[in-house]
Design an enzyme around this catalytic site. Structure first.
Site, short mmCIF file in Angstrom:
data_model
loop_
_atom_site.label_atom_id
_atom_site.label_comp_id
_atom_site.label_asym_id
_atom_site.label_seq_id
_atom_site.Cartn_x
_atom_site.Cartn_y
_atom_site.Cartn_z
N ASP A 14 2.18 5.01 -8.50
CA ASP A 14 3.43 5.36 -7.45
C ASP A 14 3.01 4.54 -6.15
O ASP A 14 1.84 4.18 -6.05
CB ASP A 14 3.19 7.03 -6.95
CG ASP A 14 4.72 7.38 -6.37
OD1 ASP A 14 5.64 6.47 -6.11
OD2 ASP A 14 4.59 8.36 -5.82
N GLU A 55 5.00 0.18 -4.75
CA GLU A 55 5.19 0.78 -5.99
C GLU A 55 4.88 -0.51 -6.96
O GLU A 55 4.03 0.08 -8.09
CB GLU A 55 6.62 1.10 -6.33
CG GLU A 55 7.00 2.48 -5.70
CD GLU A 55 8.47 2.57 -5.53
OE1 GLU A 55 9.02 3.89 -5.39
OE2 GLU A 55 9.26 1.79 -5.86
N ASP A 80 8.24 7.18 -11.25
CA ASP A 80 9.34 7.86 -10.77
C ASP A 80 10.30 6.62 -10.03
O ASP A 80 11.29 6.93 -9.35
CB ASP A 80 9.08 8.99 -9.80
CG ASP A 80 8.30 8.75 -8.56
OD1 ASP A 80 8.72 7.79 -7.79
OD2 ASP A 80 7.12 9.17 -8.38
N ASP A 129 1.22 10.18 -7.02
CA ASP A 129 1.87 10.52 -5.55
C ASP A 129 0.88 11.01 -4.51
O ASP A 129 0.74 10.50 -3.54
CB ASP A 129 2.96 11.70 -5.84
CG ASP A 129 3.64 11.83 -4.24
OD1 ASP A 129 4.17 10.94 -3.54
OD2 ASP A 129 3.50 12.75 -3.83
N HIS A 204 -1.91 -22.95 19.20
CA HIS A 204 -2.80 -23.70 19.57
C HIS A 204 -2.58 -24.83 20.58
O HIS A 204 -1.23 -25.27 20.82
CB HIS A 204 -3.67 -24.46 18.38
CG HIS A 204 -2.62 -25.35 17.71
ND1 HIS A 204 -2.24 -26.56 18.10
CD2 HIS A 204 -2.00 -25.09 16.72
CE1 HIS A 204 -1.50 -27.17 17.10
NE2 HIS A 204 -1.19 -26.14 16.42
N GLU A 280 -1.52 -22.97 8.91
CA GLU A 280 -0.02 -23.82 9.13
C GLU A 280 0.40 -23.97 7.75
O GLU A 280 -0.21 -24.00 6.69
CB GLU A 280 -0.15 -24.77 9.77
CG GLU A 280 1.23 -25.47 9.85
CD GLU A 280 2.44 -24.76 10.71
OE1 GLU A 280 2.91 -23.62 9.96
OE2 GLU A 280 2.77 -24.88 11.87
#
Length: 400
Positions: A14, A55, A80, A129, A204, A280
């Site tokens: 979960d 999940e 679930d 859960d 920068h 970058e």
């Protein structure tokens, strides 16, 4: 294995997000299919993410935990999340770029025929859960989940219910792989959530390539600051010292950012931490070229790059989607590391614009609609409910 019965595991997984997107975590448990015995647990606070991402991360963690116990086992995954179950079963397409690599990662743990998927109602997924909520609670404290402090199995077997709150309720899955609408409050007045984590974003200072407007990413030369760039870094340092709010400094590993960060950190008396996710874009074969030169040599590739965030620069550079994924991961890790603090991130044009775009929930094409000068300041504040607020963009007042 000849002569031996194949082991069978049940993986229950979960994930949740308190805000969707917001502070997120996952939980997973590996059970012996025959006895129901708990064999392994996994949970982690993953920073800011959507329910669906959390999940999927829980699924990956559960499968890896099972694989560590027995690479030859047969596994039934019970979740679930209708979205994850249907996508991993191959019945729904995976369109969202954040989901595809996670689904591929999950699918690569075991052979396809070794794993079956089953949807279960949430009340039957209580163990995972509980683990996910423990991970999110730990993240709220600025910590990571540890097995020694977990009561998830005990709570589940005792049939007790963890205290529920609006923050613990998952947004219902939809039959498409797009993030559900945020449960966080809309912009405007809301409850006092305490001080946000604020990222001050410093591009920068100039290098020799900056005024010539050449592509300068992480795949080519690693230029140093020019004399102008060093003056800009000192001006930024003076401005931040006068403001007195920065509590930590994190930099891209590229030389121009490290030199800028060092100038600021020296003024503030702070150390510099580097983060690979802040580098970058790798511009591939375009490194060192001007826009006009790229258009002349690689017209089709440039047109594709300008029209799709999935397109890569010529020669195997990075797409904007790939950059956004690693920048978002670094953002989430830094938010977990520096809760309620003001952090200077010294980075580049694309990462700054990406952080701004994600904060505004703006489309990828918005990257082409922002101006970002060398040594400019921008700032984004991140709140406990998952909301983000753009505070500043391309401020160059300290350079005048």
């Amino acid at each position: 294995m000849a002569g031996a019965e194949r082991r069978r595991f049940v993986v229950e997984a979960d994930g949740g997000s308190r805000g969707n997107p917001g502070p997120a975590g996952y939980g997973a448990v590996v059970l012996d299919a025959a006895t129901g015995e708990t064999l392994a647990e996994a949970a982690e606070f993953i920073g800011r993410a959507t329910n669906n991402v959390a999940e999927y991360r829980g699924l990956v963690a559960g499968l890896r935990a099972a694989y560590a116990l027995d690479p030859g086992a047969a596994v039934r995954v019970r979740m679930d999340s209708k979205l994850v179950v249907e996508q991993m079963s191959g019945r729904w397409k995976i369109k969202h770029p954040d989901m595809r690599p996670l689904a591929a990662e999950a699918g690569a743990v075991y052979p396809r025929d070794a794993v079956a998927y089953e949807w279960i109602p949430r009340e039957k997924n209580k163990h995972a859960d509980r683990l996910a909520n423990e991970a999110m609670d730990a993240g709220k404290r600025g910590e990571q989940w540890t097995p020694s402090r977990s009561t998830a199995e005990l709570d589940t077997r005792a049939g007790g219910a963890a205290p529920a709150s609006a923050a613990d309720v998952h947004v219902a899955d939809a039959p498409v792989d797009v993030p559900a609408k945020s449960a966080a409050p809309p912009a405007g007045w809301g409850p006092d959530l305490g001080p946000p984590t604020t990222f001050v974003l410093l591009r920068h200072g100039e290098t020799a390539l900056t005024p010539e407007k050449r592509f300068s990413g992480s795949g080519g030369a690693d230029p140093e600051l020019s004399a102008t760039g060093r003056r800009q870094a000192e001006a930024a340092a003076a401005a931040l010292a006068a403001r007195g709010t920065v509590q930590a400094v994190v930099s891209s590993p590229l030389r121009r950012c490290r030199e800028t960060a060092d100038a600021v950190a020296a003024r503030l008396g702070l150390d510099v931490r580097t983060d690979e996710g802040l580098r970058e874009t790798d511009f591939g074969a375009w490194e060192g070229l001007t826009f006009a030169e790229v258009r002349e040599r690689y017209a089709d590739d440039l047109a594709a790059w300008l029209s799709s965030p999935e397109a890569e620069p010529t020669g195997g550079g990075e797409s904007f989607t790939a950059v956004a994924r690693r920048v978002a991961l670094s953002r989430d890790k830094l938010l977990a590391r520096y809760p309620s603090r003001t952090v200077l991130l010294v980075t580049h044009v694309t990462p700054v614009k990406t952080l701004v775009r994600l904060a505004l929930d703006a489309p990828p094409e918005s990257l082409f609609r922002m101006e970002l000068s060398a040594a400019s300041f921008s700032a984004v504040a991140y709140y406990a409910d998952g909301n983000a607020s753009l505070r500043l963009l391309n401020d160059t007042g300290h350079l005048r």
